[in-house]
Structure formats: C-alpha cells, structure tokens
Write a protein that holds these residues in place. Structure first.
Motif, short mmCIF file in Angstrom:
data_model
loop_
_atom_site.label_atom_id
_atom_site.label_comp_id
_atom_site.label_asym_id
_atom_site.label_seq_id
_atom_site.Cartn_x
_atom_site.Cartn_y
_atom_site.Cartn_z
N ARG A 83 -69.19 39.41 52.38
CA ARG A 83 -67.90 38.83 52.00
C ARG A 83 -67.63 37.56 52.79
N SER A 84 -67.91 37.57 54.08
CA SER A 84 -67.68 36.38 54.91
C SER A 84 -68.53 35.21 54.44
N VAL A 85 -69.78 35.48 54.08
CA VAL A 85 -70.68 34.42 53.63
C VAL A 85 -70.19 33.83 52.31
N LEU A 86 -69.80 34.70 51.37
CA LEU A 86 -69.34 34.21 50.07
C LEU A 86 -68.05 33.39 50.19
N LEU A 87 -67.10 33.88 50.98
CA LEU A 87 -65.86 33.13 51.16
C LEU A 87 -66.12 31.79 51.84
N SER A 88 -67.05 31.76 52.76
CA SER A 88 -67.38 30.51 53.45
C SER A 88 -68.01 29.51 52.48
N ALA A 89 -68.82 30.01 51.55
CA ALA A 89 -69.43 29.12 50.56
C ALA A 89 -68.35 28.50 49.67
N VAL A 90 -67.39 29.32 49.24
CA VAL A 90 -66.29 28.81 48.41
C VAL A 90 -65.45 27.81 49.20
N ARG A 91 -65.18 28.12 50.47
CA ARG A 91 -64.39 27.21 51.30
C ARG A 91 -65.11 25.86 51.48
N ALA A 92 -66.41 25.91 51.74
CA ALA A 92 -67.16 24.67 51.93
C ALA A 92 -67.15 23.83 50.67
N TRP A 93 -67.30 24.48 49.52
CA TRP A 93 -67.25 23.75 48.25
C TRP A 93 -65.86 23.15 48.03
N ALA A 94 -64.81 23.95 48.24
CA ALA A 94 -63.45 23.49 47.97
C ALA A 94 -63.01 22.41 48.95
N SER A 95 -63.52 22.44 50.18
CA SER A 95 -63.13 21.43 51.17
C SER A 95 -63.58 20.05 50.76
N ARG A 96 -64.60 19.99 49.93
CA ARG A 96 -65.10 18.69 49.46
C ARG A 96 -64.50 18.29 48.14
N ASP A 97 -64.45 19.22 47.18
CA ASP A 97 -64.03 18.89 45.83
C ASP A 97 -62.57 19.21 45.55
N GLY A 98 -61.94 19.99 46.43
CA GLY A 98 -60.56 20.36 46.20
C GLY A 98 -60.45 21.58 45.30
N TRP A 99 -59.52 22.47 45.62
CA TRP A 99 -59.34 23.66 44.79
C TRP A 99 -58.66 23.27 43.50
N PRO A 100 -59.20 23.72 42.36
CA PRO A 100 -58.59 23.34 41.08
C PRO A 100 -57.14 23.79 40.99
N ALA A 101 -56.29 22.91 40.55
CA ALA A 101 -54.88 23.26 40.42
C ALA A 101 -54.67 24.20 39.24
N ALA A 102 -53.90 25.24 39.47
CA ALA A 102 -53.57 26.16 38.39
C ALA A 102 -52.55 25.50 37.46
N VAL A 103 -52.74 25.66 36.17
CA VAL A 103 -51.83 25.09 35.20
C VAL A 103 -51.19 26.24 34.43
N ALA A 104 -49.89 26.43 34.68
CA ALA A 104 -49.20 27.56 34.05
C ALA A 104 -48.96 27.33 32.57
N ASP A 105 -48.72 26.08 32.18
CA ASP A 105 -48.46 25.75 30.79
C ASP A 105 -49.76 25.88 29.99
N PRO A 106 -49.85 26.81 29.03
CA PRO A 106 -51.11 27.01 28.31
C PRO A 106 -51.54 25.80 27.50
N PHE A 107 -50.59 25.00 27.03
CA PHE A 107 -50.96 23.81 26.26
C PHE A 107 -51.57 22.74 27.17
N LEU A 108 -50.97 22.55 28.35
CA LEU A 108 -51.54 21.60 29.30
C LEU A 108 -52.84 22.13 29.88
N ALA A 109 -52.94 23.45 30.06
CA ALA A 109 -54.18 24.04 30.56
C ALA A 109 -55.32 23.76 29.60
N ARG A 110 -55.02 23.79 28.30
CA ARG A 110 -56.04 23.49 27.29
C ARG A 110 -56.51 22.04 27.40
N VAL A 111 -55.58 21.14 27.66
CA VAL A 111 -55.92 19.72 27.83
C VAL A 111 -56.77 19.53 29.09
#
Length: 288
Positions: free
Chosen positions: A161-189
């Motif tokens: 678990r620690s290794v997997l979370l660290s991999a996600v953190r390393a990736w997100a620290s560079r590319d940024g965590w994708p913003a959640a889009v609550a509006d389904p129409f904007l999410a589609r866009v």
C-alpha cells in the motif's frame, strides 16, 4: 492541488496484494494482465512496452472498463509504472532486467476513476527513495516465494500500500491531481479534451458537447474549472506535450500532434506555461 491529492490518497483502498521479482534475460518479456492493478519497479536494467502515454485508459469505476491509446516507452533502473489493468501490457527487455512486480486489488472509487490507465513515474527512486527501498525488498526471489515469519502477510500488504500510494503521489506531484467536475455536462467536455487534446476544439464545438449556448457554457466552465475553455485546452496540451517530449518526441512532431498551426505557436504556449522552451525541456529529459 495539495488538498485534492491528500483526499485522493486517503480514499485509495488497497485491500490485498502480492509481489514477485522477475529476472529477465536479454530479449525476455513478461505480461501484465487485464483486470488487475499492477505496479512495476525497475530495480536493474531496462524494460520497454506499449505504456500508453497521455490519458491512457479512461477508467469507468466501478466497472473498470475503458479505452486505450498507444505510446511505447522505455523505463530504466529507478523508474516505475502502475497499470490499472484496462488492457494487457507486454513488457520486454533488450539487455536484461531485474523487476519488482506488485499486483494489488484496489477498491473502485472517484480517486481511482481520476487516474490515467497507466501511471508512469520516471525517477521514482529519486522522488520517493523510501518507497523505492521498500519496493526493492518486495518479492525477494524470482519465483515469488515469501518468508514464513508470522505476520508477514500483514506487513507485506502495508508495504505494498505504501509503495502504490507513493507512486500515485510522485505522479500527481508532477502532473497535478485531476480536478473533479461535479457537473456531468462539463465533465463530458473535460473528458473529451483530455482524450484528444490535439483536436481543433472551438467554443462552438465544446458548447454543443455540453448542450449549452456559447455564452452560458463559457461562464459556467470558467466558474467551475477556474479558467476559460481555451485555457483548459492549452493546459491539457502542455501536460501532454511534457509527456511526449520526455519520451524524446521531436518538437515539430509534438506541435502537429497537439493541433498547433505552427511550431512557433506551440513554443510560445509551452514557454508561457512552463518557463522554458520545448526544445530545452526535451533536452533536459533526454540527459536526465
């Protein structure tokens, strides 16, 4: 991004896992199966595979279905990749490699759905030295044999678990965590732009995808996403440009792939967002 990343890591539920060490001779290969989350850490040597750059596989939690895009990539010692199992991946080595392969079961969630189908982390050992050290001690034998000390299964799951979370953190620290889009129409866009950043995305086309007028769409998009539709398109293109340049793709080819009318237009957009010219970014990646 920090709050979003912390929430995402907290909700990633790694329930079970196993690990093994794969030793490849020159020309050898191994397969990452479909349907399983698999982490690969290159301990020694190199491996190459169709490791889907960009959005990879758009995961539809909780079903895990998706679609993929292609892109060959070579990982060197200290690099890592995590596949969500959207498709079968064949990895091979030209010169031989010593690879740690961790397979885990991750509960589908919004955080999982936000990840690309394949998370690539170049320089994982440098970015996450503690996790890389843990990964190096997982799967101590080529046949995956485990120790027989009491409690090893529990300890190994915690390490995984620690290794997997660290991999996600390393990736997100560079590319940024994708913003959640609550509006389904904007999410589609947003999903359409993420899947094909090189398309000629006009305001009219994007508004039609959202089933809104241009003025309503532009205002709602800015209020929700914190930037204009054109600004979001540019942001996604620059993010994809970084990946392509890291892989050694020539600047002119990146420019054409991402839909720019001229190399100069691409250079201006890239420099405005990163502070460096795309040629400098590519040269730095190739010499790293």
């Amino acid at each position: 991004m920090t709050d979003a990343l912390e929430r995402a890591l907290a909700t990633l539920d790694v329930r079970t896992g196993s690990s093994r060490r794969v030793v490849l001779a020159a020309g050898g290969e191994f397969v990452l199966p479909i349907g399983s989350t698999t982490f690969v850490y290159v301990h020694r040597g190199e491996i190459t595979g169709d490791l889907a750059l960009g959005t990879g596989c758009q995961v539809d939690a909780p079903t895990g279905g998706g679609r993929s895009v292609s892109g060959r990539r070579t990982l060197l010692a200290g690099d890592a990749a995590m596949s969500l199992g959207c498709r079968t991946l064949v990895l091979s080595s030209q010169s031989g490699a010593d690879v740690i392969v961790v397979t885990a079961e991750i509960t589908p969630s919004e955080a999982v759905a936000s990840l690309p189908g394949t998370v690539l982390v170049t320089g994982f050992a440098r970015l996450e030295p503690a996790a890389a050290a843990l990964a190096g001690h997982l799967g101590p034998t080529p046949d995956g044999a485990t120790c027989e000390r009491p409690g090893d299964a529990v300890v190994c799951r915690s390490m995984i678990r620690s290794v997997l979370l660290s991999a996600v953190r390393a990736w997100a620290s560079r590319d940024g965590w994708p913003a959640a889009v609550a509006d389904p129409f904007l999410a589609r866009v947003a999903a359409a732009i993420d899947a094909d950043p090189g398309h000629d995305w006009t305001l009219e086309h994007l508004a039609s995808l959202a089933a809104m007028s241009r003025s309503v769409f532009a205002e709602r998009f800015r209020d929700t996403m914190g930037r204009s539709p054109a600004g979001y398109v540019t942001e996604v293109r620059v993010r994809e440009a970084k990946r392509l340049l890291d892989a050694g793709t020539p600047v002119s080819e990146v420019s054409r792939t991402l839909g720019y009318a001229s190399d100069e237009g691409f250079r201006r957009a890239f420099r405005r967002h990163t502070g460096v010219a795309p040629s400098s970014w590519r040269a730095r990646a190739l010499t790293a």
